[in-house]
Design a protein around this motif. Structure first.
Motif, mmCIF file in Angstrom:
data_model
loop_
_atom_site.group_PDB
_atom_site.id
_atom_site.type_symbol
_atom_site.label_atom_id
_atom_site.label_comp_id
_atom_site.label_asym_id
_atom_site.label_seq_id
_atom_site.Cartn_x
_atom_site.Cartn_y
_atom_site.Cartn_z
ATOM 1 N N UNK A 1 110.247 90.895 -21.410
ATOM 2 C CA UNK A 1 111.599 90.992 -20.871
ATOM 3 C C UNK A 1 112.199 92.393 -20.926
ATOM 4 N N UNK A 2 111.544 93.319 -21.618
ATOM 5 C CA UNK A 2 112.102 94.664 -21.791
ATOM 6 C C UNK A 2 111.201 95.725 -21.165
ATOM 7 N N UNK A 3 111.811 96.872 -20.868
ATOM 8 C CA UNK A 3 111.054 98.005 -20.347
ATOM 9 C C UNK A 3 110.459 98.805 -21.495
ATOM 10 N N UNK A 4 109.216 99.200 -21.350
ATOM 11 C CA UNK A 4 108.572 100.047 -22.354
ATOM 12 C C UNK A 4 109.181 101.442 -22.343
ATOM 13 N N UNK A 5 109.539 101.920 -21.163
ATOM 14 C CA UNK A 5 110.086 103.269 -21.011
ATOM 15 C C UNK A 5 111.481 103.183 -20.416
ATOM 16 N N UNK A 6 112.476 103.634 -21.157
ATOM 17 C CA UNK A 6 113.851 103.574 -20.673
ATOM 18 C C UNK A 6 114.821 103.821 -21.802
ATOM 19 N N UNK A 7 115.968 103.198 -21.734
ATOM 20 C CA UNK A 7 116.954 103.354 -22.790
ATOM 21 C C UNK A 7 117.957 102.215 -22.744
ATOM 22 N N UNK A 8 118.668 102.020 -23.851
ATOM 23 C CA UNK A 8 119.700 101.003 -23.919
ATOM 24 C C UNK A 8 119.156 99.595 -24.030
ATOM 25 N N UNK A 9 119.997 98.634 -23.736
ATOM 26 C CA UNK A 9 119.637 97.230 -23.828
ATOM 27 C C UNK A 9 118.436 96.906 -22.948
ATOM 28 N N UNK A 10 117.462 96.229 -23.540
ATOM 29 C CA UNK A 10 116.214 95.853 -22.855
ATOM 30 C C UNK A 10 115.474 97.069 -22.301
ATOM 31 N N UNK A 11 115.848 98.264 -22.734
ATOM 32 C CA UNK A 11 115.244 99.478 -22.210
ATOM 33 C C UNK A 11 115.526 99.673 -20.737
ATOM 34 N N UNK A 12 116.512 98.947 -20.224
ATOM 35 C CA UNK A 12 116.752 98.885 -18.783
ATOM 36 C C UNK A 12 117.998 99.616 -18.331
ATOM 37 N N UNK A 13 118.737 100.199 -19.238
ATOM 38 C CA UNK A 13 119.979 100.868 -18.850
ATOM 39 C C UNK A 13 119.750 102.295 -18.348
ATOM 40 N N UNK A 14 118.627 102.880 -18.719
ATOM 41 C CA UNK A 14 118.311 104.239 -18.278
ATOM 42 C C UNK A 14 116.966 104.305 -17.596
#
Length: 365
Positions: A296-309
């Protein structure tokens, strides 16, 4: 939003066939031609002008790409599903991007021996989808026509016709069209489906008219379960409305193509349609069954679920990328893409493709 969700495509059946990709061997088809969106793009968008064009041209994209960590235009930490389909067919990886080949004056040699990728991130079945920021499906078909014409200048129409007839055409598009539309009524939904199916069928029919005979088609998946969409839900759950819209389109495409792609209307045509929606649904509930820890989450990113950035050089990067279904907030990880491609080639009672598997399609003569 840019991508067709093929992530977790029937992963539950992969445990029966092993986790490693097929060994590169002598190709079973002369070449592979790829049309679609960001899940299949291998660098076309890097050569498009405009600051708003979606590109995967900087770290951490490509961090696990074989032969040295480098961003290649793939929206992945390494290979994408087009690469793994190509490996199943016996190639080393996906054919190069059309715009890359044109820039290197190497289009014809590649087309004759390996194929060409026309896939473009952000593109859809409709020309209006993210207009001006990608190569829409209709333009990709035109680029294939141009490729064929250049091939014939070098080798003649007879030899080129034989190569194209035996080549594998991989298509995967449609999700971006859903992200771009907000139908307000069931009548709007029905009209959207009808337009998308009509345009998709027309593109495939045009390719058939130019000699294509083998079509491996990846249907729309559960777009409501990508991290970027989950982010909009306070609980991080999938968006059921988006998934219903995607499931409806998948069903419409299945029905529409079954009507269009018949041997009575298009003699000699063979196709395999991957039901990525049905194949994915169960796996979001139990990703551990396939060795994936996080679905459910991004491996590369930022914030909640890695999905905000966005996934970029200063983003947060997970330690075990093979444990994540998603690499960024929309696109599958290399591992998920590998498992998805394997599922396409499964024969027998567990296959998620119809009326035949990609494997059976590739070997048809």
């Amino acid at each position: 939003m840019k991508g067709l969700v093929v992530v977790l495509l029937g992963l539950v059946i992969v445990s029966a066939i092993g986790a490693s990709s097929a060994d590169v061997r002598r190709p079973v088809v002369p070449a592979m031609f790829v049309l679609g969106d960001s899940t299949l793009d291998v660098g076309n968008n890097n050569h498009l002008p405009g600051k708003d064009v979606p590109r995967a041209n900087e770290p951490f994209y490509g961090i696990d790409f074989p032969g040295g960590a480098r961003a290649t235009g793939r929206f992945s930490n390494g290979y994408n599903i087009a690469d793994f389909v190509a490996r199943q067919l016996g190639f080393e990886r996906s054919p190069l991007a059309y715009l890359v080949l044109k820039s290197r004056n190497y289009l014809v040699p590649s087309a004759l021996t390996r194929g060409v990728s026309y896939a473009s991130a952000g593109s859809g079945i409709l020309d209006s989808t993210n207009a001006g920021k990608n190569i829409p499906l209709s333009k990709q078909v035109q680029y294939f026509a141009s490729t064929k014409a250049e091939m014939e200048v070098v080798w003649g129409s007879r030899k080129v016709s034989k190569i194209i007839a035996n080549s594998f055409f991989l298509l995967g598009t449609g999700s971006n069209d859903l992200f771009q539309t907000r139908p307000k009524s069931q009548a709007d939904v029905a009209a959207l489906y009808a337009t998308l199916v009509s345009n998709y069928s027309a593109a495939i029919t045009d390719l058939y008219g130019m000699g294509a005979r083998k079509f491996g088609i990846i249907n729309t998946g559960p777009v409501g379960c990508v991290p970027r969409v989950r982010l909009l839900n306070a609980t991080g759950a999938c968006n059921d409305g988006m998934n219903r819209l995607a499931a409806g389109l998948a069903a419409a495409i299945k029905s529409g193509l079954a009507t269009t792609l018949t041997t009575t209307r298009l003699p000699g045509l063979a196709y395999s349609l991957a039901d990525s929606f049905a194949g994915s649904r169960a796996n979001f509930k139990n990703p551990q069954a396939t060795g994936l820890v996080n679905a459910d989450s991004a491996c590369c990113g930022s914030g909640k679920l890695g999905a905000e950035g966005k996934c970029m050089r200063n983003a947060t990067l997970c330690g075990d990328r093979d444990a994540y279904a998603f690499f960024d907030n929309v696109h599958p990880s290399q591992r998920a893409a590998e498992l998805s491609a394997q599922a396409l080639f499964v024969d027998g009672p567990t296959q998620i493709t119809a009326p035949i598997s990609f494997k059976e399609l590739a070997h048809q003569r």
